[in-house]
Design a protein around this motif. Sequence first.
Motif, PDB file in Angstrom:
ATOM      1  N   VAL A 153     -21.151 -11.770-115.848  1.00 27.78           N
ATOM      2  CA  VAL A 153     -19.785 -11.790-115.348  1.00 27.78           C
ATOM      3  C   VAL A 153     -19.847 -12.088-113.856  1.00 27.78           C
ATOM      4  CG1 VAL A 153     -19.159 -10.030-117.044  1.00 27.78           C
ATOM      5  CG2 VAL A 153     -19.588  -9.361-114.665  1.00 27.78           C
ATOM      6  N   VAL A 154     -18.716 -12.471-113.307  1.00 30.23           N
ATOM      7  CA  VAL A 154     -18.668 -12.843-111.885  1.00 30.23           C
ATOM      8  C   VAL A 154     -17.480 -12.160-111.223  1.00 30.23           C
ATOM      9  CG1 VAL A 154     -18.419 -14.729-110.235  1.00 30.23           C
ATOM     10  CG2 VAL A 154     -19.721 -15.080-112.333  1.00 30.23           C
ATOM     11  N   ALA A 155     -17.730 -11.631-110.013  1.00 32.06           N
ATOM     12  CA  ALA A 155     -16.651 -11.100-109.177  1.00 32.06           C
ATOM     13  C   ALA A 155     -16.516 -11.969-107.939  1.00 32.06           C
ATOM     14  CB  ALA A 155     -16.934  -9.660-108.768  1.00 32.06           C
ATOM     15  N   SER A 156     -15.274 -12.268-107.601  1.00 30.22           N
ATOM     16  CA  SER A 156     -14.968 -13.006-106.378  1.00 30.22           C
ATOM     17  C   SER A 156     -14.083 -12.131-105.505  1.00 30.22           C
ATOM     18  CB  SER A 156     -14.247 -14.313-106.722  1.00 30.22           C
ATOM     19  OG  SER A 156     -13.799 -14.959-105.543  1.00 30.22           O
ATOM     20  N   ASP A 157     -14.441 -11.986-104.226  1.00 35.99           N
ATOM     21  CA  ASP A 157     -13.694 -11.062-103.363  1.00 35.99           C
ATOM     22  C   ASP A 157     -12.272 -11.535-103.083  1.00 35.99           C
ATOM     23  OD1 ASP A 157     -14.470 -13.192-101.747  1.00 35.99           O
ATOM     24  OD2 ASP A 157     -14.860 -11.945 -99.987  1.00 35.99           O
ATOM     25  N   ALA A 158     -11.996 -12.827-103.244  1.00 38.83           N
ATOM     26  CA  ALA A 158     -10.642 -13.356-103.050  1.00 38.83           C
ATOM     27  C   ALA A 158     -10.370 -14.399-104.123  1.00 38.83           C
ATOM     28  CB  ALA A 158     -10.504 -13.959-101.652  1.00 38.83           C
ATOM     29  N   PHE A 159      -9.158 -14.883-104.157  1.00 36.44           N
ATOM     30  CA  PHE A 159      -8.789 -15.786-105.263  1.00 36.44           C
ATOM     31  C   PHE A 159      -9.518 -17.119-105.181  1.00 36.44           C
ATOM     32  CE2 PHE A 159      -5.086 -16.536-102.279  1.00 36.44           C
ATOM     33  CZ  PHE A 159      -5.413 -17.841-101.910  1.00 36.44           C
ATOM     34  N   PHE A 160      -9.578 -17.801-106.312  1.00 31.38           N
ATOM     35  CA  PHE A 160     -10.095 -19.166-106.365  1.00 31.38           C
ATOM     36  C   PHE A 160      -8.939 -20.120-106.053  1.00 31.38           C
ATOM     37  CE2 PHE A 160     -13.166 -16.930-108.978  1.00 31.38           C
ATOM     38  CZ  PHE A 160     -14.365 -17.508-108.585  1.00 31.38           C
ATOM     39  N   PRO A 161      -9.033 -20.881-104.958  1.00 36.90           N
ATOM     40  CA  PRO A 161      -7.923 -21.767-104.605  1.00 36.90           C
ATOM     41  C   PRO A 161      -7.822 -23.004-105.503  1.00 36.90           C
ATOM     42  CG  PRO A 161      -9.724 -22.040-103.058  1.00 36.90           C
ATOM     43  CD  PRO A 161     -10.106 -20.899-103.952  1.00 36.90           C
ATOM     44  N   PHE A 162      -8.949 -23.348-106.126  1.00 41.48           N
ATOM     45  CA  PHE A 162      -8.981 -24.510-107.010  1.00 41.48           C
ATOM     46  C   PHE A 162      -9.797 -24.186-108.255  1.00 41.48           C
ATOM     47  CE2 PHE A 162      -8.745 -26.097-102.639  1.00 41.48           C
ATOM     48  CZ  PHE A 162      -7.567 -26.840-102.687  1.00 41.48           C
ATOM     49  N   ALA A 163      -9.683 -25.021-109.246  1.00 41.45           N
ATOM     50  CA  ALA A 163     -10.417 -24.807-110.491  1.00 41.45           C
ATOM     51  C   ALA A 163     -11.901 -25.107-110.360  1.00 41.45           C
ATOM     52  CB  ALA A 163      -9.817 -25.678-111.599  1.00 41.45           C
ATOM     53  N   ASP A 164     -12.316 -25.797-109.274  1.00 41.34           N
ATOM     54  CA  ASP A 164     -13.727 -26.178-109.163  1.00 41.34           C
ATOM     55  C   ASP A 164     -14.650 -24.962-109.105  1.00 41.34           C
ATOM     56  OD1 ASP A 164     -12.891 -25.392-106.658  1.00 41.34           O
ATOM     57  OD2 ASP A 164     -13.710 -27.133-105.596  1.00 41.34           O
TER      58      ASP A 164
END
Length: 529
Positions: free
Chosen positions: A472-483
Amino acid sequence: MSHPIALKRALISVSDKTGLIELARKLASRGVELLSTGGSARAMREAGLMVTDVADVTGFPEMMDGRVKTLHPAVHGGLLALRDNQEHLAAMQAHGIGPIDLLVVNLYPFEDTVAKGAGYAECVENIDIGGPAMIRAAAKNHAFVTVIVDVQDYDALLAELDANDDRTTLAFRRRQAQIAYARTAAYDAAVSNWMADAIGEDTPRRRAFAGTLAQGLRYGENPHQRAAFYVTGEARPGVATASQWQGKELSYNNINDTDAAFELVAEFDPADGPACAIIKHANPCGVARAGTAIDAYRRAFDCDRTSAFGGIVALNHTLDGATAEEIVKIFTEVVIAPDADEDARRIFAAKKNLRLLTTGGLPDPRADGTVFRQVAGGFLAQGRDSGHVTRDALRIVTKRQPSDSELADMLFAWTVAKHVKSNAIVYAKDLATVGIGAGQMSRVDSTRIGRRKSEDMAQALGLPLPLTIGAVVASDAFFPFADGIEALAEAGAKAVIQPGGSMRDDEVIAAADRLDLAMAFTGQRHFRH
């Protein structure tokens, strides 16, 4: 005036009576007249010393529960009068004011009262008024008056008198005046900050903070930078309150990284089992939970063995001998834990350069607090990042629902991401990190770095596939794009946890659905700069 000043008359009024009697006896033996108040006077009399009550000097008794005793011209005139000013001398003679050459005062224990959780009224009663007023007066008149505000300076005073025929030099008086003003400034800062918190004032018009020197450091982040370590007196368990069992003094970078490591590992409740965090340059290079401390360490170590060399190890459980044996297989700068058993201390004793710190507890990751960062011409103040999410607070936004094990890993990875420099990407599997991308300008770059580190470790461990497969993956902020989502899928990830809130959330969710990823929104971000 720069010549030494003889001490003939001293006013001593201390809350902390450590060393009081010894100091008073040595002053009396030099012929110094002793003035005092309340409990200080009583303690000296009980020790057989001759003491004059301040009330006898002022002509007024102590009153209002001791609130009024030294706020009087007979005291402040004796402290503030310029001995080389004829008008001041005439005023002293006309009003019967005797000079005071030495002031020894330490203040009501306001900081200790706050630290023990006392109520508002008790804290107010422990705000000293007369003490700071006298200290400031004596310090201002340091050309003629010596002021001592710290118990640790009693010996320095006596040494100064021994070296100068019972006199103090201007250089000594100046140094003590600076110490005195720093003490009253710190005291007032403690009072004003406590009151701001007590009345709910989040942005007071003026904000002050202060610390007490704990350790002079050889240098800062780099050898050409001066540095020192100051403590605030906050009771929060950590590097500032820890006991150091062995090893050389901590460096600037050691202190910074050890704090980062312990704050991270404290996120994991010991009741849920041991956790370990390994930190390098304030970023985690491996974090894991397991059934035993040694397994938690091994799994954290296997995330990035290369970066772990020379790192900081933090545990949320007592360090035991088996775990210590495993840790010393590579060079480690610092190990910090709530406690360490005798076997662990014995094993570490053979590694003289390894520092072992124990704290007696863990900091509360949910506790409020204020943190500061200096900028040119000012500083920023903000609340400590005490944010966290629970499973019930997650919003699943994809067609595929995460499994229970994926949800557990998502919350684990999210907790770690909170302590990774932005842009932060954390891959996790089975409650252990398997790849971390930190501090990049592009979130896609952090994604790729985490994957590459995972591939390197898989090769080092002799595994056929990158560790990110099925993670699984955590990102501290949103993904601005689908890339970013596409890069995670390429790494083999199966689920994502992120704050959400991008203008292109729909595009990102659609990409996750197309790639058969489960994705949860937290509604909360964890930037860390």
